[in-house]
Write a protein that holds these residues in place. Structure first.
Motif, PDB file in Angstrom:
ATOM      1  N   LEU A   1       1.035   1.055  -9.439  1.00 46.66           N
ATOM      2  CA  LEU A   1       1.135   0.916  -7.993  1.00 46.66           C
ATOM      3  C   LEU A   1      -0.268   1.023  -7.420  1.00 46.66           C
ATOM      4  CD1 LEU A   1       4.200   3.260  -7.629  1.00 46.66           C
ATOM      5  CD2 LEU A   1       4.224   0.821  -7.187  1.00 46.66           C
ATOM      6  N   LEU A   2      -0.515   0.351  -6.300  1.00 45.19           N
ATOM      7  CA  LEU A   2      -1.850   0.317  -5.716  1.00 45.19           C
ATOM      8  C   LEU A   2      -1.817   0.864  -4.294  1.00 45.19           C
ATOM      9  CD1 LEU A   2      -3.058  -3.117  -7.086  1.00 45.19           C
ATOM     10  CD2 LEU A   2      -3.602  -0.841  -7.956  1.00 45.19           C
ATOM     11  N   GLU A   3      -2.931   1.460  -3.892  1.00 43.35           N
ATOM     12  CA  GLU A   3      -2.966   2.149  -2.600  1.00 43.35           C
ATOM     13  C   GLU A   3      -4.404   2.276  -2.122  1.00 43.35           C
ATOM     14  OE1 GLU A   3      -1.947   6.331  -2.973  1.00 43.35           O
ATOM     15  OE2 GLU A   3      -2.029   6.175  -5.159  1.00 43.35           O
ATOM     16  N   THR A   4      -4.552   2.464  -0.823  1.00 44.49           N
ATOM     17  CA  THR A   4      -5.889   2.684  -0.266  1.00 44.49           C
ATOM     18  C   THR A   4      -6.196   4.167  -0.064  1.00 44.49           C
ATOM     19  OG1 THR A   4      -5.056   2.468   1.999  1.00 44.49           O
ATOM     20  CG2 THR A   4      -5.942   0.457   0.932  1.00 44.49           C
TER      21      THR A   4
ATOM     22  N   PRO B   1      -5.750  -0.046   5.340  1.00 45.70           N
ATOM     23  CA  PRO B   1      -4.891  -0.799   4.427  1.00 45.70           C
ATOM     24  C   PRO B   1      -5.243  -2.279   4.335  1.00 45.70           C
ATOM     25  CG  PRO B   1      -3.656  -0.023   6.347  1.00 45.70           C
ATOM     26  CD  PRO B   1      -4.959   0.673   6.372  1.00 45.70           C
ATOM     27  N   CYS B   2      -5.969  -2.827   5.299  1.00 44.58           N
ATOM     28  CA  CYS B   2      -6.362  -4.236   5.205  1.00 44.58           C
ATOM     29  C   CYS B   2      -7.368  -4.469   4.080  1.00 44.58           C
ATOM     30  CB  CYS B   2      -6.915  -4.741   6.534  1.00 44.58           C
ATOM     31  SG  CYS B   2      -8.491  -4.007   7.034  1.00 44.58           S
ATOM     32  N   PHE B   3      -7.921  -3.388   3.507  1.00 44.38           N
ATOM     33  CA  PHE B   3      -8.836  -3.527   2.372  1.00 44.38           C
ATOM     34  C   PHE B   3      -8.113  -3.491   1.029  1.00 44.38           C
ATOM     35  CE2 PHE B   3     -11.949  -1.300   5.408  1.00 44.38           C
ATOM     36  CZ  PHE B   3     -12.374  -2.510   5.937  1.00 44.38           C
TER      37      PHE B   3
ATOM     38  N   LEU C   1       3.687  -0.819   4.030  1.00 44.90           N
ATOM     39  CA  LEU C   1       2.898   0.406   3.983  1.00 44.90           C
ATOM     40  C   LEU C   1       3.825   1.602   3.800  1.00 44.90           C
ATOM     41  CD1 LEU C   1       0.605  -0.117   7.135  1.00 44.90           C
ATOM     42  CD2 LEU C   1       0.186  -0.933   4.804  1.00 44.90           C
ATOM     43  N   LEU C   2       3.403   2.538   2.959  1.00 42.14           N
ATOM     44  CA  LEU C   2       4.087   3.820   2.844  1.00 42.14           C
ATOM     45  C   LEU C   2       3.174   4.880   3.455  1.00 42.14           C
ATOM     46  CD1 LEU C   2       6.554   5.370   1.790  1.00 42.14           C
ATOM     47  CD2 LEU C   2       5.313   5.704  -0.357  1.00 42.14           C
ATOM     48  N   ILE C   3       3.643   5.496   4.534  1.00 41.82           N
ATOM     49  CA  ILE C   3       2.844   6.463   5.283  1.00 41.82           C
ATOM     50  C   ILE C   3       3.086   7.850   4.699  1.00 41.82           C
ATOM     51  CG2 ILE C   3       2.331   7.384   7.562  1.00 41.82           C
ATOM     52  CD1 ILE C   3       3.642   4.837   8.732  1.00 41.82           C
ATOM     53  N   THR C   4       2.013   8.527   4.369  1.00 37.75           N
ATOM     54  CA  THR C   4       2.101   9.790   3.652  1.00 37.75           C
ATOM     55  C   THR C   4       2.332  10.968   4.591  1.00 37.75           C
ATOM     56  OG1 THR C   4       0.482   8.882   2.095  1.00 37.75           O
ATOM     57  CG2 THR C   4       0.962  11.226   1.929  1.00 37.75           C
TER      58      THR C   4
ATOM     59  N   ASP D   1       0.853  -1.186   0.000  1.00 32.27           N
ATOM     60  CA  ASP D   1       0.000   0.000   0.000  1.00 32.27           C
ATOM     61  C   ASP D   1       0.889   1.235   0.000  1.00 32.27           C
ATOM     62  OD1 ASP D   1      -1.919   1.952   0.370  1.00 32.27           O
ATOM     63  OD2 ASP D   1      -2.990   0.856   1.944  1.00 32.27           O
ATOM     64  N   ILE D   2       0.950   1.936  -1.147  1.00 33.04           N
ATOM     65  CA  ILE D   2       1.874   3.067  -1.247  1.00 33.04           C
ATOM     66  C   ILE D   2       1.283   4.374  -0.732  1.00 33.04           C
ATOM     67  CG2 ILE D   2       3.022   2.054  -3.251  1.00 33.04           C
ATOM     68  CD1 ILE D   2       1.659   4.641  -4.741  1.00 33.04           C
ATOM     69  N   GLY D   3       0.044   4.370  -0.221  1.00 35.15           N
ATOM     70  CA  GLY D   3      -0.545   5.615   0.257  1.00 35.15           C
ATOM     71  C   GLY D   3      -1.457   5.398   1.441  1.00 35.15           C
ATOM     72  N   VAL D   4      -0.923   5.556   2.655  1.00 35.56           N
ATOM     73  CA  VAL D   4      -1.713   5.399   3.878  1.00 35.56           C
ATOM     74  C   VAL D   4      -1.507   6.639   4.742  1.00 35.56           C
ATOM     75  CG1 VAL D   4      -2.203   3.981   5.902  1.00 35.56           C
ATOM     76  CG2 VAL D   4      -1.299   2.909   3.835  1.00 35.56           C
TER      77      VAL D   4
END
Length: 260
Positions: A200-203, A224-226, A32-35, A3-6
């Motif tokens: 790339l995919l992200e929530t 992010p679990c979704f 996870l990548l934290i924004t 997840d590149i966007g949390v």
């Protein structure tokens, strides 16, 4: 899956951040990548990534909404954050002419300064663009040969804008926006145009909860679990195997952000 966007620093996660991270792990999300969206949030994102070293990383930057607060002091402190090992990209930076919480001139100044900083430090950029593509591309293009990589986070643009981004060599971040039958159909149709090695995919959690998620969560908060749901849906619309696509996007994320 990666997840590149949390937005893990959001107050919506204040009561259960550790549980949110653990649910992501349990769901099969590999990282996870934290924004970071302003100086304070970038600091908090870095601190959170340190707490989950090897699973979480972060970005450091100033979102266009907060560009009015850009200053030499902000730039110096973002630079200090950027040298931390868990900080792997400059951003979220770019232009947003949809709401103009900061003036276009302030946004352009902050964006250009962050591109210069990323080029100086040899770091990827985590980009935001909304209703500003022409100016966004014009400011970005001169820096691209000085940057190791760039991703347009939460892409929601047109066919022409997607093709232009791809021609510039940008990677494309896709969120659960494509799961929205009211406003995501045009973007859904564009998914096959994105080369697999640029996707790339992200929530974008806690925002953009996929509308087609079943059973529907009691809370409207995204997590992010979704991400597995988004992977499955994107794979279906691209006519690809979900497991393969999930692994491919992990490889893309680790390559782009130079994760070990």
């Amino acid at each position: 899956m990666f997840d590149i966007g949390v937005n893990l620093t959001s107050s919506q996660f204040a009561k259960d951040r550790p549980a949110v991270v653990e649910r992501a792990r349990a769901a099969g999300v590999d990282g996870l990548l934290i924004t970071g969206t302003d100086l304070q949030e970038s600091q908090a994102a870095s601190d959170l990534a340190q707490q989950h070293a090897g699973y979480c990383w972060s970005t450091a930057g100033v979102h266009p909404h907060h560009a009015s607060g850009w200053s030499e002091d902000t730039a110096a402190r973002i630079r200090q954050l950027a040298i931390r090992p868990e900080v792997v990209a400059i951003g979220e930076c770019g232009l947003d002419f949809n709401r103009n919480f900061s003036t276009p001139e302030q946004q352009e100044e902050a964006f250009s300064a962050q591109l210069a900083l990323a080029a100086e430090l040899g770091m990827p950029v985590f980009l935001h663009c909304r209703d500003a593509h022409a100016r966004f591309a014009a400011l970005l293009a001169p820096w691209l040969d000085k940057l190791p990589a760039a991703v347009v986070h939460c892409f929601t643009g047109t066919t022409q804008e997607l093709d232009h981004c791809l021609s510039l060599g940008l990677s494309i971040g896709i969120t659960g926006w494509v799961c929205d039958e009211r406003r995501g159909l045009e973007l859904r149709a564009l998914l096959p145009r994105i080369p697999a090695d640029r996707l790339l995919l992200e929530t974008d959690a806690p925002y953009l909860l996929p509308r087609d998620l079943r059973p529907k969560p009691a809370s409207r908060r995204n997590e992010p679990c979704f991400l597995p749901h988004i992977v499955r849906q994107v794979a279906t619309w691209r006519q690809e195997d979900p497991e393969w696509l999930g692994q491919k996007t992990v490889e893309n994320a680790r390559r782009l952000f130079r994760l070990v």
